[in-house]
Design a protein around this motif. Structure first.
Motif, PDB file in Angstrom:
ATOM      1  N   ALA A  49      12.887  -1.400   6.402  1.00 18.14           N
ATOM      2  CA  ALA A  49      12.348  -2.428   5.517  1.00 18.14           C
ATOM      3  C   ALA A  49      12.498  -2.029   4.056  1.00 18.14           C
ATOM      4  CB  ALA A  49      10.882  -2.695   5.845  1.00 18.14           C
ATOM      5  N   GLU A  50      12.207  -0.782   3.744  1.00 18.65           N
ATOM      6  CA  GLU A  50      12.298  -0.307   2.371  1.00 18.65           C
ATOM      7  C   GLU A  50      13.737  -0.331   1.866  1.00 18.65           C
ATOM      8  OE1 GLU A  50      10.468   3.513   2.557  1.00 18.65           O
ATOM      9  OE2 GLU A  50       8.414   2.710   2.455  1.00 18.65           O
ATOM     10  N   THR A  51      14.682   0.055   2.738  1.00 15.11           N
ATOM     11  CA  THR A  51      16.090   0.061   2.336  1.00 15.11           C
ATOM     12  C   THR A  51      16.588  -1.351   2.065  1.00 15.11           C
ATOM     13  OG1 THR A  51      16.503   2.044   3.674  1.00 15.11           O
ATOM     14  CG2 THR A  51      18.421   0.748   3.014  1.00 15.11           C
ATOM     15  N   VAL A  52      16.253  -2.277   2.968  1.00 16.63           N
ATOM     16  CA  VAL A  52      16.692  -3.665   2.782  1.00 16.63           C
ATOM     17  C   VAL A  52      16.052  -4.258   1.521  1.00 16.63           C
ATOM     18  CG1 VAL A  52      16.666  -5.986   3.750  1.00 16.63           C
ATOM     19  CG2 VAL A  52      17.096  -4.024   5.246  1.00 16.63           C
ATOM     20  N   SER A  53      14.759  -4.076   1.370  1.00 15.68           N
ATOM     21  CA  SER A  53      14.054  -4.637   0.225  1.00 15.68           C
ATOM     22  C   SER A  53      14.554  -4.048  -1.086  1.00 15.68           C
ATOM     23  CB  SER A  53      12.549  -4.399   0.370  1.00 15.68           C
ATOM     24  OG  SER A  53      12.045  -5.064   1.511  1.00 15.68           O
ATOM     25  N   ALA A  54      14.864  -2.744  -1.083  1.00 17.04           N
ATOM     26  CA  ALA A  54      15.365  -2.094  -2.296  1.00 17.04           C
ATOM     27  C   ALA A  54      16.710  -2.663  -2.727  1.00 17.04           C
ATOM     28  CB  ALA A  54      15.491  -0.591  -2.074  1.00 17.04           C
ATOM     29  N   SER A  55      17.469  -3.188  -1.781  1.00 18.85           N
ATOM     30  CA  SER A  55      18.776  -3.765  -2.114  1.00 18.85           C
ATOM     31  C   SER A  55      18.638  -5.131  -2.788  1.00 18.85           C
ATOM     32  CB  SER A  55      19.619  -3.926  -0.841  1.00 18.85           C
ATOM     33  OG  SER A  55      19.186  -5.043  -0.088  1.00 18.85           O
ATOM     34  N   GLY A  56      17.467  -5.739  -2.621  1.00 13.81           N
ATOM     35  CA  GLY A  56      17.261  -7.079  -3.134  1.00 13.81           C
ATOM     36  C   GLY A  56      17.466  -8.158  -2.087  1.00 13.81           C
ATOM     37  N   ALA A  57      17.858  -7.754  -0.885  1.00 14.17           N
ATOM     38  CA  ALA A  57      18.058  -8.711   0.197  1.00 14.17           C
ATOM     39  C   ALA A  57      16.712  -9.187   0.746  1.00 14.17           C
ATOM     40  CB  ALA A  57      18.878  -8.079   1.320  1.00 14.17           C
ATOM     41  N   SER A  58      16.696 -10.383   1.296  1.00 11.13           N
ATOM     42  CA  SER A  58      15.489 -10.935   1.909  1.00 11.13           C
ATOM     43  C   SER A  58      15.184 -10.207   3.213  1.00 11.13           C
ATOM     44  CB  SER A  58      15.698 -12.422   2.178  1.00 11.13           C
ATOM     45  OG  SER A  58      14.646 -12.947   2.951  1.00 11.13           O
ATOM     46  N   TYR A  59      13.901  -9.864   3.400  1.00  5.39           N
ATOM     47  CA  TYR A  59      13.480  -9.156   4.617  1.00  5.39           C
ATOM     48  C   TYR A  59      12.211  -9.808   5.158  1.00  5.39           C
ATOM     49  CZ  TYR A  59      11.515  -5.538   7.647  1.00  5.39           C
ATOM     50  OH  TYR A  59      10.974  -4.854   8.713  1.00  5.39           O
ATOM     51  N   HIS A  60      12.245 -10.195   6.433  1.00  8.43           N
ATOM     52  CA  HIS A  60      11.058 -10.755   7.075  1.00  8.43           C
ATOM     53  C   HIS A  60      10.824 -10.053   8.412  1.00  8.43           C
ATOM     54  CE1 HIS A  60      11.777 -14.123   4.257  1.00  8.43           C
ATOM     55  NE2 HIS A  60      10.463 -14.227   4.313  1.00  8.43           N
ATOM     56  N   TYR A  61       9.607  -9.568   8.575  1.00  6.05           N
ATOM     57  CA  TYR A  61       9.205  -8.910   9.831  1.00  6.05           C
ATOM     58  C   TYR A  61       8.204  -9.801  10.550  1.00  6.05           C
ATOM     59  CZ  TYR A  61       7.158  -5.516  13.045  1.00  6.05           C
ATOM     60  OH  TYR A  61       6.717  -4.869  14.170  1.00  6.05           O
ATOM     61  N   TYR A  62       8.462 -10.032  11.828  1.00  4.90           N
ATOM     62  CA  TYR A  62       7.557 -10.814  12.657  1.00  4.90           C
ATOM     63  C   TYR A  62       7.051  -9.953  13.815  1.00  4.90           C
ATOM     64  CZ  TYR A  62       9.348 -14.909  10.194  1.00  4.90           C
ATOM     65  OH  TYR A  62       9.689 -15.821   9.219  1.00  4.90           O
ATOM     66  N   GLY A  63       5.745  -9.687  13.799  1.00  2.00           N
ATOM     67  CA  GLY A  63       5.119  -9.015  14.924  1.00  2.00           C
ATOM     68  C   GLY A  63       4.525 -10.058  15.855  1.00  2.00           C
ATOM     69  N   TYR A  64       4.466  -9.734  17.127  1.00  2.00           N
ATOM     70  CA  TYR A  64       3.948 -10.676  18.120  1.00  2.00           C
ATOM     71  C   TYR A  64       2.667 -10.122  18.707  1.00  2.00           C
ATOM     72  CZ  TYR A  64       8.204 -13.159  17.267  1.00  2.00           C
ATOM     73  OH  TYR A  64       9.199 -13.868  16.626  1.00  2.00           O
ATOM     74  N   PRO A  65       1.516 -10.596  18.198  1.00  4.90           N
ATOM     75  CA  PRO A  65       0.208 -10.041  18.570  1.00  4.90           C
ATOM     76  C   PRO A  65      -0.067 -10.137  20.066  1.00  4.90           C
ATOM     77  CG  PRO A  65       0.019 -11.488  16.654  1.00  4.90           C
ATOM     78  CD  PRO A  65       1.392 -11.670  17.202  1.00  4.90           C
ATOM     79  N   GLY A  66      -0.574  -9.040  20.600  1.00  4.25           N
ATOM     80  CA  GLY A  66      -0.970  -9.008  21.995  1.00  4.25           C
ATOM     81  C   GLY A  66       0.162  -8.816  22.981  1.00  4.25           C
ATOM     82  N   VAL A  67       1.409  -8.845  22.515  1.00  5.88           N
ATOM     83  CA  VAL A  67       2.555  -8.681  23.409  1.00  5.88           C
ATOM     84  C   VAL A  67       2.850  -7.186  23.560  1.00  5.88           C
ATOM     85  CG1 VAL A  67       4.980  -9.218  23.807  1.00  5.88           C
ATOM     86  CG2 VAL A  67       3.489 -10.894  22.687  1.00  5.88           C
ATOM     87  N   SER A  68       2.889  -6.717  24.797  1.00  8.63           N
ATOM     88  CA  SER A  68       3.044  -5.284  25.040  1.00  8.63           C
ATOM     89  C   SER A  68       4.396  -4.922  25.641  1.00  8.63           C
ATOM     90  CB  SER A  68       1.937  -4.786  25.983  1.00  8.63           C
ATOM     91  OG  SER A  68       1.972  -5.479  27.211  1.00  8.63           O
ATOM     92  N   ALA A  69       5.207  -5.903  26.024  1.00 12.58           N
ATOM     93  CA  ALA A  69       6.517  -5.616  26.616  1.00 12.58           C
ATOM     94  C   ALA A  69       7.557  -5.396  25.523  1.00 12.58           C
ATOM     95  CB  ALA A  69       6.941  -6.758  27.527  1.00 12.58           C
ATOM     96  N   HIS A  70       8.539  -4.574  25.816  1.00 13.76           N
ATOM     97  CA  HIS A  70       9.593  -4.296  24.843  1.00 13.76           C
ATOM     98  C   HIS A  70      10.535  -5.494  24.717  1.00 13.76           C
ATOM     99  CE1 HIS A  70      12.532  -2.282  22.445  1.00 13.76           C
ATOM    100  NE2 HIS A  70      13.432  -2.190  23.424  1.00 13.76           N
ATOM    101  N   LEU A  71      11.241  -5.834  25.793  1.00 14.69           N
ATOM    102  CA  LEU A  71      12.206  -6.936  25.757  1.00 14.69           C
ATOM    103  C   LEU A  71      11.537  -8.231  26.187  1.00 14.69           C
ATOM    104  CD1 LEU A  71      15.305  -5.074  27.234  1.00 14.69           C
ATOM    105  CD2 LEU A  71      15.044  -5.878  24.883  1.00 14.69           C
ATOM    106  N   PHE A  72      10.541  -8.638  25.431  1.00 14.74           N
ATOM    107  CA  PHE A  72       9.738  -9.806  25.824  1.00 14.74           C
ATOM    108  C   PHE A  72      10.518 -11.116  25.795  1.00 14.74           C
ATOM    109  CE2 PHE A  72       9.013  -9.537  21.205  1.00 14.74           C
ATOM    110  CZ  PHE A  72       9.237 -10.852  20.811  1.00 14.74           C
TER     111      PHE A  72
END
Length: 200
Positions: A144-167
């Protein structure tokens, strides 16, 4: 129409990945789905990682990644499920012209593929289960820091309560979470549409 290259996870080219590709095609996009394993598909992570080690590890994975996009024109979106994100980061940082990067089920630092910088013109969307057993917060933060430092758009989406890896892999009945998967795919299609607009 956007051209997309979608890379499978460490479990190989499972039906769930092909289903994602079909959803994107139905939305009007052209989708390449390379099989980096030559047909090998796994149900468990231990056997999949053992296979990956035996055929040459990350070095061979990246060699096959490069071969898979030979002839694919610039101006594409790269997307990857889990271990396929390594291929995405490698191509974005080594092959000019990417329109965007979709990172499903985690992310990796650019140094993991021998790179230092992220192109400022390539936006990123990352999706990950909140309770993913493979979650690596330090790796996510560094990416995230590398992408943001470049000036590129970065969006992270977490999925609350989901415990599986390949959901989002519908063919993994023990991991699939329909609601989270549908949300993820909706967000991804919006991202792809935005990349298409930028590429015109």
């Amino acid at each position: 129409m956007t051209e997309i290259v979608l890379f499978h996870s460490v479990l190989g080219l499972r039906p769930g990945v092909l289903e994602t590709a079909e959803q994107w095609r139905a939305a009007g996009h052209a989708v390449h789905v390379p099989d980096l394993y030559g047909g090998a598909v796994f149900d468990g992570y231990d056997e999949a990682f053992e296979f990956l080690d035996k055929y040459g590890g990350q070095g061979e994975l990246l060699r096959r990644t490069d071969a898979a996009v030979d002839g694919v024109r610039p101006g594409v979106v790269y997307a990857g499920y889990s271990n396929g994100v390594i291929s995405v980061v490698h191509l974005v940082t080594s092959r000019p012209g990417a329109l965007g990067a979709l990172s499903f089920h985690g992310s990796v630092p650019v140094r993991a593929v021998g790179a230092e910088l992220w192109p400022s013109s390539v936006p990123v969307q990352v999706h990950e289960a909140e309770l993913d057993p493979f979650r690596e917060d330090d790796a996510n933060r560094e990416f995230a820091e590398t992408v943001s430092a470049s000036g590129a758009s970065y969006h992270y989406y977490g999925y609350p309560g989901v415990s599986a890896h390949l959901f989002a892999d519908s063919s993994l009945t023990s991991e699939y979470d329909r609601q989270a998967a549908e949300t993820m795919h909706g967000r991804a299609l919006e991202f792809i549409a935005a990349c298409e607009d930028r590429g015109r």
